[in-house]
Scaffold this motif. Structure first.
Motif, PDB file in Angstrom:
ATOM      1  N   ASP A  16      43.778  44.971  43.387  1.00 53.18           N
ATOM      2  CA  ASP A  16      44.559  43.820  42.912  1.00 53.18           C
ATOM      3  C   ASP A  16      44.589  42.745  43.992  1.00 53.18           C
ATOM      4  N   ASP A  17      44.362  41.489  43.600  1.00 56.21           N
ATOM      5  CA  ASP A  17      44.416  40.421  44.591  1.00 56.21           C
ATOM      6  C   ASP A  17      45.871  40.097  44.943  1.00 56.21           C
ATOM      7  N   GLN A  18      46.049  39.267  45.970  1.00 57.77           N
ATOM      8  CA  GLN A  18      47.386  38.988  46.477  1.00 57.77           C
ATOM      9  C   GLN A  18      48.252  38.250  45.454  1.00 57.77           C
ATOM     10  N   GLU A  19      47.633  37.369  44.668  1.00 54.59           N
ATOM     11  CA  GLU A  19      48.397  36.637  43.649  1.00 54.59           C
ATOM     12  C   GLU A  19      48.974  37.578  42.608  1.00 54.59           C
ATOM     13  N   LEU A  20      48.162  38.525  42.146  1.00 52.48           N
ATOM     14  CA  LEU A  20      48.643  39.475  41.151  1.00 52.48           C
ATOM     15  C   LEU A  20      49.748  40.352  41.733  1.00 52.48           C
ATOM     16  N   GLN A  21      49.561  40.822  42.955  1.00 48.67           N
ATOM     17  CA  GLN A  21      50.585  41.652  43.588  1.00 48.67           C
ATOM     18  C   GLN A  21      51.903  40.895  43.718  1.00 48.67           C
ATOM     19  N   VAL A  43      60.448  37.540  30.685  1.00 43.22           N
ATOM     20  CA  VAL A  43      59.145  37.350  30.053  1.00 43.22           C
ATOM     21  C   VAL A  43      58.060  37.306  31.126  1.00 43.22           C
ATOM     22  N   LEU A  44      57.005  38.067  30.902  1.00 40.96           N
ATOM     23  CA  LEU A  44      55.779  37.970  31.683  1.00 40.96           C
ATOM     24  C   LEU A  44      54.778  37.243  30.807  1.00 40.96           C
ATOM     25  N   LEU A  45      54.464  36.024  31.182  1.00 39.22           N
ATOM     26  CA  LEU A  45      53.642  35.147  30.351  1.00 39.22           C
ATOM     27  C   LEU A  45      52.231  35.062  30.926  1.00 39.22           C
ATOM     28  N   GLY A  46      51.261  35.481  30.136  1.00 40.09           N
ATOM     29  CA  GLY A  46      49.868  35.414  30.564  1.00 40.09           C
ATOM     30  C   GLY A  46      48.987  34.944  29.427  1.00 40.09           C
ATOM     31  N   LYS A  47      47.774  34.553  29.757  1.00 41.27           N
ATOM     32  CA  LYS A  47      46.851  34.066  28.743  1.00 41.27           C
ATOM     33  C   LYS A  47      46.207  35.231  27.988  1.00 41.27           C
ATOM     34  N   ILE A  48      45.665  34.937  26.812  1.00 37.43           N
ATOM     35  CA  ILE A  48      44.959  35.939  26.040  1.00 37.43           C
ATOM     36  C   ILE A  48      43.789  36.468  26.864  1.00 37.43           C
ATOM     37  N   LEU A 231      51.788  34.843  34.880  1.00 38.94           N
ATOM     38  CA  LEU A 231      50.698  35.668  35.393  1.00 38.94           C
ATOM     39  C   LEU A 231      49.540  34.775  35.807  1.00 38.94           C
ATOM     40  N   PRO A 232      49.093  34.844  37.068  1.00 33.28           N
ATOM     41  CA  PRO A 232      47.972  33.996  37.490  1.00 33.28           C
ATOM     42  C   PRO A 232      46.667  34.434  36.839  1.00 33.28           C
ATOM     43  N   ASP A 233      45.743  33.484  36.642  1.00 32.91           N
ATOM     44  CA  ASP A 233      44.426  33.821  36.118  1.00 32.91           C
ATOM     45  C   ASP A 233      43.655  34.642  37.140  1.00 32.91           C
ATOM     46  N   ASN A 236      37.644  35.897  37.289  1.00 30.24           N
ATOM     47  CA  ASN A 236      36.587  35.881  36.276  1.00 30.24           C
ATOM     48  C   ASN A 236      37.089  35.484  34.895  1.00 30.24           C
ATOM     49  N   TYR A 237      38.313  34.937  34.836  1.00 30.94           N
ATOM     50  CA  TYR A 237      38.873  34.609  33.519  1.00 30.94           C
ATOM     51  C   TYR A 237      38.137  33.443  32.870  1.00 30.94           C
ATOM     52  N   VAL A 238      37.777  33.615  31.596  1.00 35.27           N
ATOM     53  CA  VAL A 238      37.171  32.555  30.793  1.00 35.27           C
ATOM     54  C   VAL A 238      37.985  32.440  29.511  1.00 35.27           C
ATOM     55  N   GLY A 239      38.565  31.268  29.287  1.00 33.37           N
ATOM     56  CA  GLY A 239      39.387  31.085  28.096  1.00 33.37           C
ATOM     57  C   GLY A 239      39.222  29.701  27.520  1.00 33.37           C
ATOM     58  N   GLY A 240      40.237  29.247  26.797  1.00 35.96           N
ATOM     59  CA  GLY A 240      40.158  27.958  26.123  1.00 35.96           C
ATOM     60  C   GLY A 240      39.951  26.793  27.057  1.00 35.96           C
TER      61      GLY A 240
END
Length: 270
Positions: A16-21, A43-48, A231-233, A236-240
């Motif tokens: 896990d990277d530092q942002e996620l931790q 609420v933990l808000l993250g992208k699809i 939640l940070p991206d 490798n996240y690819v989205g809208g």
């Protein structure tokens, strides 16, 4: 006795990277600080497809580090997604099985737990479906009432799905079956925190802050968030944003080609 920092070990194993931790630990700090059980969830808000499952599994481990005893993980009401979630949880917590530190159960396959098992960290994976919720409530209310005295973390994955619903029948407004069962669990447990995980939080935010009363009785517990953790991206996240913002910016800087003309036509008809 649980070893020092379950989450540190899981984070190291998963890289896990530092942002996620920081997000995981920040979420648990908020849960400890805010009143999130019977009135207002976090609420933990993250992208699809943005790593929400990875994050809330980390939250469970970090919560165990901070004194929580039981995690109830409510999953979307399909067998395939519930099985997928169960497999993910089992994989991440597998290093602790041999040391008998954590037990993970599908609620529909829950055995009769011994006092020894009840003294350990427990995770129940529960599909948001009435038979699953009935089995969960029976475990807390009838089979193992000592669970009600443990510190419980309730995580509602895809929280906008079935967990917040009202129905009108014969002119009367009633709370949806699943939403009512979740409220019953929240009432049943002496000490709990409630975390909703979603990519589409709009129905969660547009709620009253106080209980809705009908005929002198509360109709349902509001689920309007007490806090929101973003939640940070992951790298490798690819989205809208990639397809509809970054891609358009790239097109504007390149000479027209057949492929970009086709893209412009398609994007214009969306």
């Amino acid at each position: 006795m649980v070893q020092a920092s379950l989450y540190s070990q899981i984070a190291a194993n998963r890289k896990d990277d530092q942002e996620l931790q920081a997000c995981v630990r920040g979420t648990v700090e908020q849960l400890l600080k805010e009143e999130t059980s019977t009135k207002r969830p976090g609420v933990l808000l993250g992208k699809i497809q943005g790593g929400k499952t990875r994050a809330f599994i980390g939250v469970i481990a970090s919560a165990f580090d901070q004194g929580y005893d039981v995690a109830v993980l409510l999953t979307k009401g399909t067998k395939s997604l519930a099985r997928q979630t169960l497999n993910r949880v089992q994989k991440d917590f597998e290093p602790f099985f041999a040391d008998d530190l954590v037990h993970v159960f599908d609620i529909m396959a829950l055995p009769s737990l011994t006092n020894y098992e009840l003294s350990h960290k427990l995770i129940f994976v529960v599909k948001k479906e009435d038979d699953n919720l009935k089995r969960l409530l029976s475990a807390f209310r009838d089979a193992h009432p000592s669970l009600r005295e443990r510190k419980v973390l309730i995580i509602d994955d895809e929280a906008d799905f079935t967990s917040l619903s009202l129905r009108k029948k014969d002119g009367e407004i009633t709370v949806g079956v699943i939403a009512g069962m979740i409220d019953e669990l929240r009432d049943l447990v002496r000490s709990s925190s409630f975390l909703q995980v979603t990519a589409t939080p709009y129905s969660l935010y547009l709620q009253p802050e106080e209980p809705v009363i009908r005929n002198g009785n509360p109709l349902f517990h509001p689920k309007r968030p007490a806090f929101t953790e973003i939640l940070p991206d992951h790298p490798n996240y690819v989205g809208g944003e990639y397809y509809f913002e970054k891609r358009r910016a790239l097109i504007r800087t390149q000479p027209p080609t057949t492929s970009t003309k086709t893209y412009r036509l398609r994007s214009g008809t969306c």
